[in-house]
Design a protein around this motif. Structure first.
Motif, PDB file in Angstrom:
ATOM      1  N   GLU A 116       0.852  -1.184   0.000  1.00  0.00           N
ATOM      2  CA  GLU A 116       0.000   0.000   0.000  1.00  0.00           C
ATOM      3  C   GLU A 116       0.888   1.234   0.000  1.00  0.00           C
ATOM      4  N   GLN A 119      -3.492   0.211  -3.548  1.00  0.00           N
ATOM      5  CA  GLN A 119      -3.121  -1.113  -3.070  1.00  0.00           C
ATOM      6  C   GLN A 119      -2.797  -2.018  -4.247  1.00  0.00           C
ATOM      7  N   GLU A 120      -1.686  -2.728  -4.120  1.00  0.00           N
ATOM      8  CA  GLU A 120      -1.310  -3.745  -5.096  1.00  0.00           C
ATOM      9  C   GLU A 120      -1.098  -5.045  -4.339  1.00  0.00           C
ATOM     10  N   HIS A 154       0.392  -8.758  -4.817  1.00  0.00           N
ATOM     11  CA  HIS A 154       1.222  -9.608  -5.666  1.00  0.00           C
ATOM     12  C   HIS A 154       1.281 -11.006  -5.070  1.00  0.00           C
ATOM     13  N   GLY A 200      -2.660  -7.501 -13.468  1.00  0.00           N
ATOM     14  CA  GLY A 200      -2.153  -6.162 -13.773  1.00  0.00           C
ATOM     15  C   GLY A 200      -0.696  -6.213 -14.191  1.00  0.00           C
ATOM     16  N   THR A 201       0.068  -7.080 -13.523  1.00  0.00           N
ATOM     17  CA  THR A 201       1.479  -7.253 -13.867  1.00  0.00           C
ATOM     18  C   THR A 201       1.827  -8.738 -13.832  1.00  0.00           C
ATOM     19  N   GLY A 204       0.566  -9.837 -10.332  1.00  0.00           N
ATOM     20  CA  GLY A 204       0.153  -8.663  -9.558  1.00  0.00           C
ATOM     21  C   GLY A 204      -1.221  -8.163  -9.948  1.00  0.00           C
ATOM     22  N   THR A 229      -3.790  -4.783  -9.232  1.00  0.00           N
ATOM     23  CA  THR A 229      -4.071  -3.491  -8.650  1.00  0.00           C
ATOM     24  C   THR A 229      -5.498  -3.570  -8.132  1.00  0.00           C
TER      25      THR A 229
END
Length: 154
Positions: free
Chosen positions: A78, A83-84, A86, A131-132, A147, A149
């Protein structure tokens, strides 16, 4: 001046490399995301991406051999109100970069489930919903980071 507010939280799940252990993934994901207020569809997407990735490692990389393990870590980051989340999957299977693999093309809708060819669809799923995505070849295995988001999954 105050710097950006940053916080990280990490949790880990270790699985025996067998398909039966996949039943542990959903309850673990539910615990990881329990206090994040994610809607059901976001939890489903995260769970689906993890189960797809882990099952591929178990079935194809480690041949359902319980002499190996698959370690999954969740890292919630965060910063500045964003907030992400993973998920890092590590294994000791032979090197395989799923991000370099081709995505299966569907030419026509299958008439039955038996007509659905296996292979390549999970990679497309990851590319659509994560997202990633990052892959790293380890000295003795693989590391895949998926990841999300939070708040932007659909």
């Amino acid at each position: 001046m105050l710097g950006s507010l940053s916080m990280e939280r990490e949790e880990q799940l270790t699985l025996c490399s067998r398909l039966e252990d996949l039943v542990l993934v959903t309850p673990w994901v539910d615990r990881v995301v329990a206090d994040l207020g994610l809607p059901v569809n976001q939890r489903f997407i995260i769970d689906l991406c993890l189960e797809e990735s882990i099952s591929n490692v178990v079935r194809h990389g480690l041949a359902n051999d319980c002499n190996h393990s698959v370690v999954v870590r969740s890292i919630l980051h965060e910063a500045d109100g964003a907030q992400e989340l993973h998920f890092v999957i590590e294994d000791d299977a032979p090197h395989f970069n799923p991000l370099a693999a081709p995505v299966a093309q569907i030419k026509a809708a299958p008439a039955s489930i038996e007509e659905i060819a296996e292979g390549g669809r999970g990679i497309g799923l990851l590319r659509k919903y994560a997202g990633t995505l990052r892959y790293e070849a380890l000295p003795a295995g693989n590391r895949l980071t998926i990841g999300f988001t939070l708040g932007s999954l659909s």
